[in-house]
Scaffold this motif. Structure first.
Motif, PDB file in Angstrom:
ATOM      1  N   ASN A  40      40.174  44.699  37.141  1.00 32.04           N
ATOM      2  CA  ASN A  40      40.074  44.256  38.531  1.00 32.04           C
ATOM      3  C   ASN A  40      38.846  43.370  38.666  1.00 32.04           C
ATOM      4  OD1 ASN A  40      41.235  47.396  38.920  1.00 32.04           O
ATOM      5  ND2 ASN A  40      42.295  45.808  40.048  1.00 32.04           N
ATOM      6  N   LEU A  41      38.990  42.286  39.392  1.00 36.72           N
ATOM      7  CA  LEU A  41      37.932  41.284  39.486  1.00 36.72           C
ATOM      8  C   LEU A  41      36.751  41.766  40.329  1.00 36.72           C
ATOM      9  CD1 LEU A  41      40.196  38.173  40.051  1.00 36.72           C
ATOM     10  CD2 LEU A  41      38.710  38.537  38.077  1.00 36.72           C
ATOM     11  N   GLY A  42      35.561  41.500  39.837  1.00 42.14           N
ATOM     12  CA  GLY A  42      34.362  41.722  40.623  1.00 42.14           C
ATOM     13  C   GLY A  42      34.175  40.609  41.638  1.00 42.14           C
ATOM     14  N   ASP A  43      33.174  40.748  42.471  1.00 39.11           N
ATOM     15  CA  ASP A  43      32.975  39.799  43.570  1.00 39.11           C
ATOM     16  C   ASP A  43      32.788  38.366  43.081  1.00 39.11           C
ATOM     17  OD1 ASP A  43      33.179  41.961  45.204  1.00 39.11           O
ATOM     18  OD2 ASP A  43      31.072  42.015  45.818  1.00 39.11           O
ATOM     19  N   ALA A  44      31.921  38.168  42.070  1.00 35.78           N
ATOM     20  CA  ALA A  44      31.583  36.807  41.636  1.00 35.78           C
ATOM     21  C   ALA A  44      32.788  36.096  41.029  1.00 35.78           C
ATOM     22  CB  ALA A  44      30.432  36.855  40.637  1.00 35.78           C
ATOM     23  N   ASP A  45      33.512  36.767  40.114  1.00 35.62           N
ATOM     24  CA  ASP A  45      34.670  36.138  39.479  1.00 35.62           C
ATOM     25  C   ASP A  45      35.811  35.952  40.474  1.00 35.62           C
ATOM     26  OD1 ASP A  45      33.433  35.889  37.026  1.00 35.62           O
ATOM     27  OD2 ASP A  45      34.176  37.798  36.256  1.00 35.62           O
ATOM     28  N   ALA A  46      35.982  36.907  41.393  1.00 35.48           N
ATOM     29  CA  ALA A  46      37.029  36.767  42.413  1.00 35.48           C
ATOM     30  C   ALA A  46      36.770  35.549  43.290  1.00 35.48           C
ATOM     31  CB  ALA A  46      37.105  38.031  43.264  1.00 35.48           C
ATOM     32  N   LYS A  47      35.506  35.316  43.621  1.00 38.66           N
ATOM     33  CA  LYS A  47      35.166  34.155  44.448  1.00 38.66           C
ATOM     34  C   LYS A  47      35.510  32.857  43.714  1.00 38.66           C
ATOM     35  CE  LYS A  47      31.400  32.122  47.159  1.00 38.66           C
ATOM     36  NZ  LYS A  47      29.987  32.268  47.591  1.00 38.66           N
ATOM     37  N   LEU A  48      35.204  32.796  42.412  1.00 33.91           N
ATOM     38  CA  LEU A  48      35.520  31.607  41.625  1.00 33.91           C
ATOM     39  C   LEU A  48      37.028  31.355  41.581  1.00 33.91           C
ATOM     40  CD1 LEU A  48      33.073  31.998  38.593  1.00 33.91           C
ATOM     41  CD2 LEU A  48      33.000  30.199  40.334  1.00 33.91           C
ATOM     42  N   LEU A  49      37.813  32.424  41.456  1.00 32.46           N
ATOM     43  CA  LEU A  49      39.260  32.295  41.326  1.00 32.46           C
ATOM     44  C   LEU A  49      39.977  32.276  42.674  1.00 32.46           C
ATOM     45  CD1 LEU A  49      39.800  34.658  38.257  1.00 32.46           C
ATOM     46  CD2 LEU A  49      40.022  32.174  38.299  1.00 32.46           C
TER      47      LEU A  49
END
Length: 255
Positions: free
Chosen positions: A199-208
């Motif tokens: 499950n994506l963390g905050d930083a990677d989710a924001k990028l994607l």
């Protein structure tokens, strides 16, 4: 959207008599409406209060159903604007039996590829990089990290490491790392990949451009030259709602 709202929410209470929790019934009603095209990408949902009234449930129930759908990528919430059906993302299939670059994969599909560089530089190696790439502690490692985008949709975050003797100037890379490696006779010919779900963390989710906690496919790839030498160590994160990895399997002894 009075008629549409009736179609989506009017059966929630009745369905709950079968024993399923109300929030799951509400969640399913909204999912079904999206799948049937009753509401489409970009359409706004009624307010939390309006849904509660029309479905005859509490606002807590509405909130829980909506939060689950946001986590699942079905809905998106925009601060100050409301809740909307998420844009539809075209799924991409990638073969696990062919060693190609992201640029080559997307070009075969006729998709326009762009990248946003997150990092390009030469650094002291980490313990993992020393072990996988066979470096000494005194050698340097070239790292490149970028967000890979196809048809304006962010699909993956790639983080690759190579010996700095192989890639002394990471800024020389244009659209394709493998094109640079091919010119120097260092393009890999085989690789071993390990795929895991996360499950994506905050930083990677924001990028994607997806909600935190969204599903992802994490791939660790070790690539080799024909001599057997490790040339590349890559750790990539792919959007779970946009990527399918496909492998062809054959019965042992059938060839």
């Amino acid at each position: 959207m009075p008629d549409v709202a009736e179609q989506i929410f009017s059966t929630v209470k009745a369905s709950a008599r079968n024993g399923a929790p109300l929030y799951l019934q509400l969640k399913k009603s909204i999912e079904d409406a999206v799948q049937r095209g009753v509401i489409g990408p970009g359409d706004a949902l009624p307010s939390e209060r309006d849904i509660a009234v029309k479905a005859d449930v509490s606002r807590v129930t509405v909130r829980k159903a909506v939060q689950d759908l946001v986590k699942g990528g079905i809905l998106v919430q925009r601060h100050g604007s409301g809740t909307f059906v998420a844009p539809r993302v075209e799924r991409v299939e990638q073969s696990l039996s062919r060693l190609t670059s992201f640029t080559e994969d997307m070009a075969r599909r006729g998709m326009a590829v762009t990248s946003t560089w997150l990092d390009r530089g030469v650094y002291p190696p980490s313990p993992d990089e020393i072990m996988v790439l066979g470096l000494s502690a005194k050698e340097l490692v070239a790292r490149i990290s970028r967000l890979r985008i196809a048809n304006d949709t962010p699909l993956a975050i790639e983080r690759a490491s190579l010996s700095a003797t192989v890639l002394p100037d990471p800024t020389a890379i244009g659209s394709s790392l493998y094109a640079v490696l091919e010119r120097t006779g260092n393009r890999p010919v085989r690789a071993v990949q390990r795929i895991s779900a996360a499950n994506l963390g905050d930083a990677d989710a924001k990028l994607l451009d997806v909600p935190p906690g969204s599903a992802s496919l994490n791939i660790e790839r070790i690539s080799y030259l024909a001599t057997g030498k490790v040339i590349e160590f890559t750790r990539s994160i792919y959007r779970g709602d946009a990527y399918d990895f496909v492998a062809e399997l054959r019965l042992a002894g059938s060839e």
